[in-house]
Design an enzyme around this catalytic site. Structure first.
Site, mmCIF file in Angstrom:
data_model
loop_
_atom_site.group_PDB
_atom_site.id
_atom_site.type_symbol
_atom_site.label_atom_id
_atom_site.label_comp_id
_atom_site.label_asym_id
_atom_site.label_seq_id
_atom_site.Cartn_x
_atom_site.Cartn_y
_atom_site.Cartn_z
ATOM 1 N N CYS A 122 -53.236 15.936 82.249
ATOM 2 C CA CYS A 122 -53.074 14.478 82.331
ATOM 3 C C CYS A 122 -52.114 13.960 81.272
ATOM 4 O O CYS A 122 -51.348 13.031 81.526
ATOM 5 C CB CYS A 122 -54.423 13.784 82.218
ATOM 6 S SG CYS A 122 -55.375 14.213 80.740
ATOM 7 N N HIS A 227 -59.010 11.201 78.825
ATOM 8 C CA HIS A 227 -57.993 11.169 79.884
ATOM 9 C C HIS A 227 -56.793 10.356 79.409
ATOM 10 O O HIS A 227 -56.931 9.436 78.588
ATOM 11 C CB HIS A 227 -58.574 10.543 81.151
ATOM 12 C CG HIS A 227 -57.700 10.689 82.360
ATOM 13 N ND1 HIS A 227 -57.306 11.906 82.869
ATOM 14 C CD2 HIS A 227 -57.126 9.753 83.160
ATOM 15 C CE1 HIS A 227 -56.545 11.714 83.929
ATOM 16 N NE2 HIS A 227 -56.413 10.424 84.120
ATOM 17 N N ASP A 245 -53.788 6.164 87.553
ATOM 18 C CA ASP A 245 -54.512 7.386 87.199
ATOM 19 C C ASP A 245 -53.713 8.616 87.600
ATOM 20 O O ASP A 245 -53.376 8.801 88.770
ATOM 21 C CB ASP A 245 -55.879 7.401 87.887
ATOM 22 C CG ASP A 245 -56.875 8.303 87.180
ATOM 23 O OD1 ASP A 245 -56.500 9.452 86.865
ATOM 24 O OD2 ASP A 245 -58.011 7.870 86.949
#
Length: 334
Positions: A122, A227, A245
């Site tokens: 990520c 994240h 996201d």
């Protein structure tokens, strides 16, 4: 290195060796010659039947291969207080944010959106997305003749296998980003709620600086732990920000209350013992650079100081006899 597409030599040789009565594809107009007669052959002896065999390791379904998880998932449901970007409400929020001038950088990000190629990528994926949105030339080959950022191209000082398995920490993201762009970092309570809101308003009204969040999913009611993802828009009437996201296979992009997002920056990373935070990433050589904190016409004032020297220097080196702090190993930021 991937070479340019060309016809393999053995293919050309095989084509030229074909009998004249079977011309290469696209050359059916060549003259035809009679084929050579086929000599009679002795009968083939009966062979033992071949016992049935199970599938090889390469043929095994992914879930059955050694070391593969037994349970798989197709996405997760968003908590009720988060608004899916693609829902009816999400689309309305985005339209209003765009009309209010708080989605100026969205199209640069959306045009370069990258789903992370590994579950722990990520951080590199969010950074690659932002660098491509800023049109930064990586100065090295991606594939073929093209220079481009992708998450696997962004090399950390840690072994690639370690990054693939464990991701990167807040400090390691800063180290990696600082090698390619100008970065302002704000960790945890170093920025107040009001400053966080001003920074969101600032970046969503421009297309030459982007915010990447490092947050704890659990505070938002999501599964997983740390994240990274960039912010794409802000809706002032409801005080919600759009988070693009990077783990699109898990959650869609979503709108969240800014105060809740701020709370998600505060929990300490179990690996480092320090809170998470956010990054403001821009080019080192913007065509019309503004001084940090300079106010745009009609925009809210924003505090964009240079990084304090006691947080990190402007440039970090992940090598040599004195490795930078980003070189420490860390648990995944998923």
């Amino acid at each position: 290195m991937v070479s340019l597409c060309r016809r393999p030599a053995h293919t050309a040789a095989a084509a030229s060796a074909l009998p004249l009565h079977e011309p290469p594809c696209g050359s059916a107009s060549l003259p035809t010659a009679a084929p050579e007669p086929i000599a009679p052959q002795a009968p083939i002896a009966a062979q033992e039947p071949i016992a049935a065999q199970g599938p090889t390791a390469a043929q095994e379904p992914p879930a059955n291969r050694p070391g593969s998880p037994k349970t798989t998932f197709y996405r997760r449901s968003l908590p009720a207080h988060l608004v899916s970007f693609t829902s009816t409400d999400g689309r309305q929020l985005f339209k209003e944010a765009l009309n209010d001038g708080f989605a100026e950088g969205y199209f640069n990000l959306a045009g370069n959106f990258t789903v992370q190629s590994e579950p722990a990528y990520c951080g590199p994926s969010s950074l690659a997305m932002v660098l491509n949105a800023l049109e930064v030339d990586p100065g090295r080959r991606w594939k073929g003749v093209w220079r481009w950022y992708s998450d696997e191209l962004l090399e950390s000082c840690r072994p690639a296998a370690d990054v693939k398995a464990n991701g990167i920490t807040f400090d390691q993201f800063l180290c990696l980003a600082s090698a390619h762009a100008h970065v302002v970092v704000k960790r945890g309570a170093q920025a107040s709620r009001a400053e966080f809101l001003r920074d969101i308003q600032y970046v969503t009204r421009r297309d030459d600086v982007f915010m990447v969040l490092s947050f704890a999913r659990g505070v938002l009611g999501q599964t997983g732990d740390g994240h990274f993802s960039p912010v794409g828009a802000y809706h002032p009437r409801t005080n919600r920000a759009l988070v693009l996201d990077s783990a699109r296979y898990k959650y869609p992009s979503w709108f969240a209350d800014v105060d809740l997002l701020y709370d998600a920056l505060q929990p300490a990373d179990p690996e480092t013992g320090r809170p998470r935070g956010y990054f403001l990433v821009s080019r080192r050589d913007p065509p019309h650079a503004q001084a940090p904190g300079q106010q745009l016409p009609g925009a809210c004032p924003v505090d964009l100081p240079e990084r304090p020297a006691d947080v990190f220097p402007t440039r970090l080196s992940c090598g040599g006899s004195q490795p930078a702090a980003c070189c420490s190993s860390g648990k995944p930021a998923k």
